[in-house]
Scaffold this active site. Structure first.
Site, PDB file in Angstrom:
ATOM      1  N   SER A 130      42.379  55.634  56.004  1.00 46.24           N
ATOM      2  CA  SER A 130      43.961  55.009  56.463  1.00 46.24           C
ATOM      3  C   SER A 130      43.312  53.699  56.511  1.00 46.24           C
ATOM      4  O   SER A 130      42.432  53.634  57.523  1.00 46.24           O
ATOM      5  CB  SER A 130      44.794  56.260  57.180  1.00 46.24           C
ATOM      6  OG  SER A 130      45.993  55.148  57.748  1.00 46.24           O
ATOM      7  N   TYR A 143      45.642  61.358  64.857  1.00 44.92           N
ATOM      8  CA  TYR A 143      45.515  60.814  62.880  1.00 44.92           C
ATOM      9  C   TYR A 143      44.478  60.219  63.384  1.00 44.92           C
ATOM     10  O   TYR A 143      43.504  59.052  62.655  1.00 44.92           O
ATOM     11  CB  TYR A 143      46.797  60.221  62.440  1.00 44.92           C
ATOM     12  CG  TYR A 143      46.470  60.552  60.860  1.00 44.92           C
ATOM     13  CD1 TYR A 143      46.994  61.155  59.901  1.00 44.92           C
ATOM     14  CD2 TYR A 143      47.063  58.836  60.704  1.00 44.92           C
ATOM     15  CE1 TYR A 143      47.093  60.804  58.441  1.00 44.92           C
ATOM     16  CE2 TYR A 143      46.308  58.619  59.550  1.00 44.92           C
ATOM     17  CZ  TYR A 143      46.756  59.217  58.192  1.00 44.92           C
ATOM     18  OH  TYR A 143      46.527  59.191  56.686  1.00 44.92           O
TER      19      TYR A 143
END
Length: 248
Positions: A130, A143
């Site tokens: 990401s 995350y």
């Protein structure tokens, strides 16, 4: 020629979103794809659509993953989830769960497929990271931590696999039009105390030069290239697809 005829691919979290797009892309390039997901019905339906196989698997069951031996030419570590909260309110069990799913499970899958890849002298490992693998945002401690760790795992794999014909790379999208992001919009609205449209405009796309969400098929196109013979010299890299976010 699409370059993946006779190759096998395993994709996690492949019943929907980015994973499903990757499954369709690799199948279209000629690979025999295993659709791995905790959603057995979704995995089965997609496998039937693309002529692949379904694997109903709980990637949080790391003890089971330690014992299995897998054989695949291409591994796409895509499965993930998101929990939004302040560090002081973040539940430790949620933190551990995200790291298990997005770091420990990819490690165990890589560990499982590498012997076969080494034996054949070919392997492609693509880790769906990401922009949060190289940047940070508030309220996403697990995350962001997990994606940063995945970057390190990918690079070590690249170094160890290089002499065996195995490459390992990360793909780093910004916000992709998936169910995960749709849920995030509602969670962010709750956390910040603002409306959902304001979340999209002022939070999700605030740093992006291109003001739209990434489409799953765009991510899959990059994954397909990284899995192909054309990317044989590409390893240990992180490819951003974030609309210019990380250019700032």
């Amino acid at each position: 020629m699409t370059g993946l005829q006779g190759r096998t691919a395993l994709i996690t979290g492949a019943a929907s979103g980015i994973g499903a797009a990757c499954a369709r892309e690799l199948a279209a390039r000629g690979a025999a794809v295993t659709v791995a997901d905790v959603d057995e019905a979704g995995a089965t339906a997609l496998a039937e659509e693309i002529g692949g196989k379904a694997w109903a698997v709980d990637l949080l069951d790391v003890e089971a993953l330690e014992r299995i031996r897998l054989d695949a030419d291409i591994l796409v570590n895509n499965a993930g989830m998101q929990v939004i909260d302040r560090i002081v309110d973040y539940q430790p069990e949620k933190f551990r769960m995200l790291l298990t799913l997005m770091v420990e499970s990819p490690f165990l899958l890589i560990r499982s497929v590498l012997p076969g890849m080494y034996e054949r002298g070919f392997g492609r490992i693509v880790n769906i990271s990401s922009v949060h693998g190289i940047r940070a945002s508030e309220f996403k401690v697990a995350y962001v931590t997990a994606k940063h760790a995945l970057e390190g795992l990918s690079k070590v794999t690249a170094l160890e696999g290089a002499s065996h014909g195995v490459t390992s790379n990360c793909v780093n999208p910004g916000y992709v039009r998936t169910p995960l992001v749709t849920k995030q919009i509602a969670d962010q609205a709750r956390t910040h105390g603002i409306g959902e449209q304001e979340v999209v405009e002022k939070i999700l796309l605030s740093e992006s030069a291109i003001k739209r969400l990434v489409e799953p098929e765009e991510v899959a196109g990059l994954v397909g290239w990284l899995a192909s013979p054309a990317a044989a010299m590409v390893t240990g890299a992180s490819y951003t697809m974030d609309g210019g976010w990380s250019a700032r």
